[in-house]
Design a protein around this motif. Structure first.
Motif, mmCIF file in Angstrom:
data_model
loop_
_atom_site.group_PDB
_atom_site.id
_atom_site.type_symbol
_atom_site.label_atom_id
_atom_site.label_comp_id
_atom_site.label_asym_id
_atom_site.label_seq_id
_atom_site.Cartn_x
_atom_site.Cartn_y
_atom_site.Cartn_z
ATOM 1 N N GLU A 113 0.874 -1.079 -0.025
ATOM 2 C CA GLU A 113 -0.154 -0.066 0.165
ATOM 3 C C GLU A 113 0.981 1.130 0.204
ATOM 4 N N LEU A 114 0.212 2.216 -0.409
ATOM 5 C CA LEU A 114 1.206 3.599 -0.297
ATOM 6 C C LEU A 114 1.632 3.972 0.938
ATOM 7 N N THR A 115 1.084 3.685 2.068
ATOM 8 C CA THR A 115 1.779 3.843 3.344
ATOM 9 C C THR A 115 2.870 2.974 3.860
ATOM 10 N N ASP A 116 3.131 2.104 2.817
ATOM 11 C CA ASP A 116 4.239 1.088 3.132
ATOM 12 C C ASP A 116 5.521 1.784 2.685
ATOM 13 N N TYR A 117 5.413 2.665 1.845
ATOM 14 C CA TYR A 117 6.581 3.336 1.620
ATOM 15 C C TYR A 117 7.255 4.344 2.596
ATOM 16 N N ASP B 279 14.335 8.801 -1.724
ATOM 17 C CA ASP B 279 12.869 8.989 -1.532
ATOM 18 C C ASP B 279 11.870 7.848 -1.907
ATOM 19 N N ASN B 280 10.640 7.764 -1.127
ATOM 20 C CA ASN B 280 9.604 7.027 -1.411
ATOM 21 C C ASN B 280 10.340 5.521 -1.479
ATOM 22 N N ALA B 281 11.043 5.143 -0.204
ATOM 23 C CA ALA B 281 11.999 4.024 -0.068
ATOM 24 C C ALA B 281 11.065 2.718 0.555
ATOM 25 N N LEU B 282 11.242 1.500 -0.494
ATOM 26 C CA LEU B 282 10.587 0.354 0.042
ATOM 27 C C LEU B 282 11.656 -0.641 -0.205
#
Length: 196
Positions: A119-123, A145-148
């Motif tokens: 989900e977007l909140t996991d990044y 940025d926006n690391a996963l």
């Protein structure tokens, strides 16, 4: 002045990247003070590694026998930071699993599982390497940025040693940086005073 046979100069010792550094998540830079704040991820072992993979393409032109200057373009850029975590908390283990969650409802254990989706909140807002440059009291800070986490979780153990969990974080383009030329990373390199 004749050409040297070594790259070493009197300014060389001012530009060394020292030691393994530390890893932070959700780092914020204050331009007015020059200070960074963020959440320390924990102890690492074996160093950490930043890489920026670039896929380039050569524009071909009839009659040109090779690559023409100015005819190479960047098709994609993918920044990554491999973190070798030694401090294994429930939050860190869940962070190593894309879509990972921690259930804290049990009185004895934190239970780490996955949602089976991302989900977007996991990044993370970002993940950052913070290290030292020999000629500066200010840190070098590499922010993705926006690391996963993109490779899942692998834990290896052995006698007379502590487990180190490698986590590969990849930066992702967000809606605010979809244009090529603003890849989801930045390197804050401290200014070093050199002698002429």
């Amino acid at each position: 002045m004749p050409l040297q046979t070594t790259g070493y100069t009197s300014n060389s010792p001012l530009h060394y990247l020292l030691d393994a550094g530390a890893i932070y998540k959700n780092v914020v830079y204050d331009e007015l003070t020059g200070d960074f704040t963020g959440d320390l991820l924990g102890a690492t072992s074996g160093g950490n590694e930043f890489s920026l993979a670039q896929e380039t393409r050569t524009i071909e032109v009839d009659g040109l026998k090779g690559s023409g200057k100015g005819n190479t373009v960047i098709d994609s850029e993918s920044p990554e930071l491999v973190v070798n975590l030694k401090e294994l908390t429930a939050a860190n283990l869940a962070l190593a699993i894309a879509g990972g969650v921690v259930d804290t409802s049990d009185t004895n254990y934190d239970i780490i599982t996955t949602k089976g989706k991302i989900e977007l909140t996991d990044y993370l807002d970002n993940i950052a390497f913070v290290g030292r440059i020999s000629g500066s009291s200010d840190p070098i800070v590499i922010v993705i940025d926006n690391a996963l986490s993109v490779e899942g979780l692998s834990i290896s153990t052995k006698d007379k040693d502590e487990a180190v969990v490698p986590v590969r974080f990849r930066g992702h383009y967000g809606a605010d940086n979809v244009e090529l030329g603003s890849a989801p990373f930045r390197i804050y390199m401290p200014k070093v005073t050199v002698t002429p």
